[in-house]
Design a protein around this motif. Structure first.
Motif, mmCIF file in Angstrom:
data_model
loop_
_atom_site.group_PDB
_atom_site.id
_atom_site.type_symbol
_atom_site.label_atom_id
_atom_site.label_comp_id
_atom_site.label_asym_id
_atom_site.label_seq_id
_atom_site.Cartn_x
_atom_site.Cartn_y
_atom_site.Cartn_z
ATOM 1 N N ILE A 13 0.806 -1.344 0.042
ATOM 2 C CA ILE A 13 -0.038 0.020 -0.181
ATOM 3 C C ILE A 13 0.920 1.240 0.164
ATOM 4 N N LEU A 16 1.585 2.127 -3.473
ATOM 5 C CA LEU A 16 0.438 2.921 -4.051
ATOM 6 C C LEU A 16 0.473 4.457 -3.520
ATOM 7 N N TYR A 17 0.718 4.674 -2.219
ATOM 8 C CA TYR A 17 0.854 6.098 -1.882
ATOM 9 C C TYR A 17 1.855 6.890 -2.261
ATOM 10 N N CYS A 20 0.861 7.641 -5.970
ATOM 11 C CA CYS A 20 -0.333 8.747 -5.832
ATOM 12 C C CYS A 20 0.188 9.935 -5.502
ATOM 13 N N GLU A 100 -2.031 10.683 -0.157
ATOM 14 C CA GLU A 100 -2.765 9.985 0.964
ATOM 15 C C GLU A 100 -4.470 9.865 0.553
ATOM 16 N N GLN A 103 -4.638 7.618 -2.368
ATOM 17 C CA GLN A 103 -4.442 6.159 -2.011
ATOM 18 C C GLN A 103 -5.590 5.770 -1.252
ATOM 19 N N TYR A 116 -4.036 -2.438 -8.040
ATOM 20 C CA TYR A 116 -3.757 -1.135 -7.774
ATOM 21 C C TYR A 116 -3.927 -0.204 -9.413
ATOM 22 N N ILE A 120 -6.074 3.072 -9.872
ATOM 23 C CA ILE A 120 -5.453 4.287 -10.095
ATOM 24 C C ILE A 120 -6.295 4.940 -11.265
#
Length: 156
Positions: A13, A16-17, A20, A100, A103, A116, A120
């Motif tokens: 995760i 992913l953060y 982003c 955040e 995400q 993911y 997105i």
């Protein structure tokens, strides 16, 4: 979601953060909307970015930003997310803050059949992003469950 280069590893995760966050940084640098950055990079390259994000975390963000702009041939525009009404907005959220927000929205609205990359592409291309990115309103600092519910209901 499995790492493209190391299939035994999961994309975390935090990857992913980071992705982003970098999307937000690049969009602000170019005066573009986030969806432009996401769509210009595309799904295959987003998968690559997510797979190497654990390494990119340790790089200088300005360098990563510059590399994305060059590698994906991203161009500048005239949209300025920081052009806000000073009477309504005391503080503009940082790219970390907005990374955040996005995400969480991606994770909170993902289906079991999505990864993911799918999340997105789906979220950043939704019209709700225009509301979230309007810092003259309060959408971006609502609790994540409120933003996710608004997304699922088609708006705030």
């Amino acid at each position: 979601m499995r790492n493209k280069y190391f299939p035994e590893e999961e994309i975390e995760i935090n990857d992913l953060y980071f992705t982003c966050y970098m999307i937000e940084r690049v969009a602000r640098q170019l005066h573009q909307r986030n969806r432009y950055v996401v769509n210009s990079i595309g799904g295959d390259e987003l998968y690559h970015i997510l797979s190497v994000a654990n390494v990119l975390h340790s790089e200088n963000p300005k360098q990563v930003e510059s590399e994305w702009i060059d590698n994906y041939k991203l161009s500048a525009s005239e949209f300025d997310i920081e052009d806000v009404d000073k009477e309504l907005v005391d503080t503009i959220p940082t790219p970390l803050d907005m990374g955040e927000v996005y995400q969480r929205l991606i994770v909170d609205t993902m289906t079991t059949k999505e990864n993911y990359v799918d999340g997105i592409l789906r979220v950043y291309n939704d019209p709700i992003c225009d509301v979230i990115d309007n810092y003259n309103c309060s959408a971006y600092y609502e609790p994540s469950y409120v933003i996710a519910r608004a997304y699922q209901n088609g708006g705030f």
